[in-house]
Design a protein around this motif. Structure first.
Motif, short mmCIF file in Angstrom:
data_model
loop_
_atom_site.label_atom_id
_atom_site.label_comp_id
_atom_site.label_asym_id
_atom_site.label_seq_id
_atom_site.Cartn_x
_atom_site.Cartn_y
_atom_site.Cartn_z
N ASP A 46 0.84 -1.18 0.00
CA ASP A 46 0.00 0.00 0.00
C ASP A 46 0.89 1.25 0.00
OD1 ASP A 46 -1.39 2.14 1.93
OD2 ASP A 46 -2.94 1.05 0.82
N GLN A 47 0.62 2.17 -0.88
CA GLN A 47 1.45 3.37 -1.04
C GLN A 47 1.47 4.23 0.22
OE1 GLN A 47 3.46 3.87 -3.76
NE2 GLN A 47 4.34 5.46 -2.48
N GLN A 48 0.35 4.32 0.92
CA GLN A 48 0.31 5.13 2.14
C GLN A 48 1.26 4.59 3.21
OE1 GLN A 48 -3.94 5.13 2.96
NE2 GLN A 48 -4.03 7.30 2.42
#
Length: 107
Positions: free
Chosen positions: A1-3
């Protein structure tokens, strides 16, 4: 997940996210552990292995680093049979909060 990736990159920039990797003699990544350290506290986030005992070697080296750095509380998050076999113990919440308070005052 990029976050999550962005959050850990920011924590690394702040000097709080750390990892220890285990590699073969040719440099192939075979195990490791990462987490967040603040003052005398370290929270292990995750560990993995691609070869037997590679994560144990990374954890052993991390423990050497943490002791030398003055870390007094290492939170493994979940007590598993594997971590219990390596010396992890479960403590009551009240004791944990007291130890956390002390750990955040280190340094």
């Amino acid at each position: 997940d990029q976050q999550i990736l962005d959050a850990y990159l920011r924590l690394h920039e702040l000097g709080w996210a750390h990892s220890v990797e285990t590699r073969t003699t040719d440099g192939t990544l075979v195990g490791g552990i990462y987490g967040v350290g603040i003052a005398g506290f370290f929270a292990g986030e995750s560990m993995f292995h691609r070869e037997t005992d590679a994560s144990k070697a990374a954890l052993a080296h991390l423990m050497t680093i943490l002791r030398a750095s003055g870390v007094v509380l290492f939170d493994v998050q979940w007590l598993t049979p594997h971590l219990s076999g390596l010396g992890a113990i479960e403590i009551p919440r009240s004791e944990y909060l007291s130890r956390l308070n002390d750990a955040l005052r280190v340094g």
